[in-house]
Motif scaffolding. Structure first.
Motif, PDB file in Angstrom:
ATOM      1  N   GLU A 162       0.817  -1.212   0.000  1.00  0.00           N
ATOM      2  CA  GLU A 162       0.000   0.000   0.000  1.00  0.00           C
ATOM      3  C   GLU A 162       0.850   1.260   0.000  1.00  0.00           C
ATOM      4  N   ARG A 163       1.960   1.255   0.712  1.00  0.00           N
ATOM      5  CA  ARG A 163       2.822   2.439   0.704  1.00  0.00           C
ATOM      6  C   ARG A 163       3.519   2.614  -0.640  1.00  0.00           C
ATOM      7  N   LEU A 164       3.838   1.530  -1.303  1.00  0.00           N
ATOM      8  CA  LEU A 164       4.377   1.642  -2.665  1.00  0.00           C
ATOM      9  C   LEU A 164       3.325   2.222  -3.601  1.00  0.00           C
ATOM     10  N   LEU A 165       2.099   1.725  -3.494  1.00  0.00           N
ATOM     11  CA  LEU A 165       1.038   2.193  -4.379  1.00  0.00           C
ATOM     12  C   LEU A 165       0.623   3.630  -4.068  1.00  0.00           C
ATOM     13  N   GLN A 166       0.862   4.090  -2.855  1.00  0.00           N
ATOM     14  CA  GLN A 166       0.606   5.484  -2.520  1.00  0.00           C
ATOM     15  C   GLN A 166       1.766   6.377  -2.918  1.00  0.00           C
ATOM     16  N   GLY A 167       2.894   5.774  -3.254  1.00  0.00           N
ATOM     17  CA  GLY A 167       4.067   6.545  -3.665  1.00  0.00           C
ATOM     18  C   GLY A 167       4.958   6.949  -2.516  1.00  0.00           C
ATOM     19  N   HIS A 168       4.832   6.316  -1.361  1.00  0.00           N
ATOM     20  CA  HIS A 168       5.634   6.666  -0.192  1.00  0.00           C
ATOM     21  C   HIS A 168       6.920   5.846  -0.160  1.00  0.00           C
ATOM     22  N   TRP A 169       7.714   5.958  -1.205  1.00  0.00           N
ATOM     23  CA  TRP A 169       8.948   5.176  -1.279  1.00  0.00           C
ATOM     24  C   TRP A 169       9.927   5.554  -0.175  1.00  0.00           C
ATOM     25  N   SER A 170      10.004   6.834   0.166  1.00  0.00           N
ATOM     26  CA  SER A 170      10.984   7.255   1.173  1.00  0.00           C
ATOM     27  C   SER A 170      10.564   6.841   2.584  1.00  0.00           C
ATOM     28  N   LEU A 171       9.274   6.676   2.843  1.00  0.00           N
ATOM     29  CA  LEU A 171       8.827   6.185   4.144  1.00  0.00           C
ATOM     30  C   LEU A 171       9.347   4.780   4.390  1.00  0.00           C
ATOM     31  N   LEU A 172       9.543   4.012   3.329  1.00  0.00           N
ATOM     32  CA  LEU A 172      10.015   2.638   3.481  1.00  0.00           C
ATOM     33  C   LEU A 172      11.451   2.572   3.987  1.00  0.00           C
ATOM     34  N   THR A 173      12.208   3.673   3.892  1.00  0.00           N
ATOM     35  CA  THR A 173      13.537   3.659   4.511  1.00  0.00           C
ATOM     36  C   THR A 173      13.399   3.655   6.036  1.00  0.00           C
ATOM     37  N   ALA A 220      16.508   6.288   8.644  1.00  0.00           N
ATOM     38  CA  ALA A 220      15.061   6.340   8.883  1.00  0.00           C
ATOM     39  C   ALA A 220      14.534   7.748   8.696  1.00  0.00           C
ATOM     40  N   GLY A 221      15.367   8.752   9.017  1.00  0.00           N
ATOM     41  CA  GLY A 221      14.933  10.139   8.979  1.00  0.00           C
ATOM     42  C   GLY A 221      14.950  10.767   7.610  1.00  0.00           C
ATOM     43  N   LEU A 222      14.931   9.973   6.557  1.00  0.00           N
ATOM     44  CA  LEU A 222      14.790  10.544   5.220  1.00  0.00           C
ATOM     45  C   LEU A 222      13.484  11.321   5.112  1.00  0.00           C
ATOM     46  N   THR A 223      12.499  10.929   5.930  1.00  0.00           N
ATOM     47  CA  THR A 223      11.264  11.700   6.096  1.00  0.00           C
ATOM     48  C   THR A 223      10.992  11.842   7.591  1.00  0.00           C
ATOM     49  N   PRO A 224      10.268  12.871   8.014  1.00  0.00           N
ATOM     50  CA  PRO A 224       9.967  13.027   9.441  1.00  0.00           C
ATOM     51  C   PRO A 224       9.232  11.828  10.039  1.00  0.00           C
ATOM     52  N   THR A 225       8.304  11.228   9.305  1.00  0.00           N
ATOM     53  CA  THR A 225       7.581  10.081   9.847  1.00  0.00           C
ATOM     54  C   THR A 225       8.516   8.918  10.105  1.00  0.00           C
ATOM     55  N   GLY A 226       9.442   8.670   9.184  1.00  0.00           N
ATOM     56  CA  GLY A 226      10.421   7.609   9.399  1.00  0.00           C
ATOM     57  C   GLY A 226      11.264   7.847  10.625  1.00  0.00           C
ATOM     58  N   ALA A 227      11.635   9.111  10.849  1.00  0.00           N
ATOM     59  CA  ALA A 227      12.408   9.450  12.045  1.00  0.00           C
ATOM     60  C   ALA A 227      11.612   9.139  13.305  1.00  0.00           C
TER      61      ALA A 227
END
Length: 602
Positions: A130-141, A180-187
């Motif tokens: 679902e995150r791939l299909l939403q385009g959240h590639w950076s969240l996956l880091t 992980a911090g490539l995006t704020p949510t990942g951090a």
């Protein structure tokens, strides 16, 4: 061979989980490895991007893509930006599977088969799809960093104070935080896991996390967006969503439930979602008892912590999707600055992944033990203490066969994750006009874009609406309102100046209104549908600079009033924060190499 009642891995087995995870990651991304760029819903990659104020997080809107955009702006000066995004995505998926296997090896003493089960759980699940299909590639880091963060924080807690080993482990954890911090949510994901695991070292870990999160923390403070609140309509719009016959809680427990029903694999839109969820939860449930008990006290503590995190990560988003949960969320985002980062609650289901991977690996071992006992004619169930793994071929359901069964079921219950989520994720190629437009934008002034809105449907990008790529393709700051169309409603963004400029264009105001607001350029994306209003009246007053079948670029005549831009001190501070982040990332990579060399020598 067995040592101390437990089979020790042979030398050839150690790299197998890493190689397996890489192979599965390549199967997932599939078509994206071809020529072209990722442009799908929220995902935008480009051949070249630029280190603008917006890329540094110093624009009107909250810095949600920091330090991601700045990293790609710098890297794309030497490497094609589309290639960089593909490499990051593959490495993230690879690291997720490999990390889950390493976690199972360290916290469970799992052998090869259960390690591969853990890797499959981490890689092949609805959350990733679902995150791939939403385009959240950076969240996956950030998702991928979770098992490695657990291991690094655990080693810091267990290390003797004042030793060189402590500093080495801190470098590893700093690298995990930076990745992980490539995006704020990942951090946030990595920070929660580390603090829960660090025990008495929590204060030091928190300081290290703050250093790794400096790019978006500094941008929030220096850009003045730290006091901004969010549109409360976003809470209901981004609430977790129930899948067929599962309800919201069941969907989240199955690692699904993203708010956007269009970003869901086809197999999750039918009753097959119920079957897949039952299979996954049966595997996880089979291993919960053994994960929660047995082994030394310190290890049991870590495993129980991960189990509690998993339960919280499933239950809280489910509560957040209820009527009173939405009301509470609306109050928070309307009155507490920064809480808008929490409105997409399903993102945080990622915190369940480490525990799920451990439980499935343990469930695999339990199945193998039961099979071995049945083959020997045993009449008693295994004790609550973790039994040693059976030797290969021990009983009809030896560990290799049990692991094979688990892996097959996991893959079979989500078949449309393979090959770019069932072929939906494919690279696109930008028309040459984009490069020509970027080359023509030289004089000062920000860029306004038509049609209105942030999402586009281009002939070259397919039927799915995509985030406007102009901010990543053009060398000047591109004004965007931040408004998001979600579930038939529009969630307001923070870009007040962008909204005023867009309304001015749609009303057909005089060109001087644009110049007064710091706009020096107007780009019309001619092949995308969207509101144009009376903009033709304004465009007629501008100087046409470039036109082709896809794009039209106009220069705003006359002196351009300089907009309220960040100060030099703000830019220097934000750049310094990014440099610190890069040093942590490189330091973590170096520490990982040293750890691998030590392990090989040992």
């Amino acid at each position: 061979m067995t040592v101390g009642g437990r089979r020790r891995e042979t030398l050839w087995q150690r790299p197998v989980p890493a190689l397996y995870s890489l192979a599965v990651a390549l199967v997932v991304v599939g078509p994206l490895l071809g020529r072209g760029y990722l442009l799908f819903r929220d995902a935008v990659s480009s051949p070249r991007s630029y280190l603008t104020d917006v890329a540094l997080g110093l624009g009107d809107a909250a810095p949600r893509a920091v330090p991601q955009d700045a990293l790609l702006a710098v890297v794309s000066t030497a490497v094609d930006g589309g290639v960089a995004v593909k490499v990051i995505l593959v490495v993230a998926l690879w690291a997720a599977g490999w990390g889950a296997a390493a976690l199972a090896r360290e916290l469970l003493g799992a052998t090869l088969g259960p390690q591969l089960v853990a890797a499959t759980v981490a890689l092949w699940n609805p959350y990733v799809a679902e995150r791939l299909l939403q385009g959240h590639w950076s969240l996956l880091t950030g998702y991928a960093a979770l098992p490695w963060t657990v291991l690094a924080a655990r080693r810091i807690r267990r290390a003797a104070p004042g030793t060189g080993r402590t500093w080495h482990d801190r470098a590893l954890l700093g690298g995990c935080f930076a990745a992980a911090g490539l995006t704020p949510t990942g951090a946030l994901l990595a920070g929660v896991v580390a603090l829960a695991t660090a025990g008495r070292r929590a204060v030091g870990v928190l300081v290290l996390w703050c250093v790794a999160a400096l790019p978006w923390l500094a941008a929030t403070v220096l850009a003045g967006t730290g006091s901004d609140t969010s549109d409360p309509a976003g809470v209901a719009a981004f609430a977790a969503r129930a899948e067929p016959r599962l309800g919201t809680l069941g969907s989240l427990a199955g690692l699904g439930g993203i708010w956007n029903s269009a970003a869901v694999p086809g197999s999750r839109t039918t009753l097959f979602a119920l079957v897949a969820t039952v299979v996954l939860l049966a595997m996880v449930g089979a291993g919960v008892w053994r994960v929660a008990t047995g082994g030394d006290r310190d290890t049991v503590r870590d495993r129980r912590t991960l189990l509690i995190l998993a339960a919280v990560a499933v239950v809280l988003p489910a509560l957040g999707a209820t009527g009173w949960g939405i009301t509470a969320g609306e109050f928070l985002v309307e009155h507490v600055p920064g809480t808008g980062l929490l409105r997409d609650t399903q993102k945080y289901v990622a915190l369940a992944m480490p525990a799920y991977a451990l439980c499935a690996a343990s469930g695999c071992r339990l199945l193998a033990a039961l099979g071995g006992a049945a083959a020997r004619g045993a009449n008693e169930l295994p004790s609550s203490q973790p039994a040693p793994d059976p030797e290969p071929g021990d009983g009809l359901l030896g560990t290799p066969l049990a692991a094979t069964l688990f892996v097959f079921l996991l893959l079979a219950t989500l078949p449309d994750l393979a090959w770019g989520a069932g072929g939906e994720l494919r690279p696109v190629r930008y028309p040459p006009g984009w490069a020509h437009v970027a080359a023509h934008i030289e004089s000062p002034g920000d860029v306004a874009v038509l049609p209105g809105g942030m999402f586009r449907k281009f002939p070259f990008s397919g039927e799915v609406a995509v985030l406007d790529p102009a901010p990543r393709l053009l060398p000047r700051d591109v004004l965007q309102t931040g408004e998001l169309p979600v579930r038939g409603r529009v969630v307001a963004g923070e870009g007040s100046r962008a909204r005023a400029v867009e309304q001015s264009l749609l009303r057909g105001d005089p060109a001087t209104r644009l110049a007064d607001r710091g706009v020096g350029w107007v780009l019309v994306e001619r092949t995308s549908p969207g509101p144009l209003g009376e903009s033709a009246t304004t465009l007629a007053q501008l100087d046409s600079v470039y036109t082709d079948d896809d794009l039209a670029l106009y220069r705003v005549p006359g002196p351009i009033t300089e907009a309220a831009t960040p100060t030099a001190a703000a830019r220097i501070g934000t750049v310094a924060a990014h440099l610190i982040w890069v040093l942590l990332l490189l330091g973590g990579a170096a520490a990982a190499v040293v750890a691998a060399i030590r392990s090989r020598r040992a």
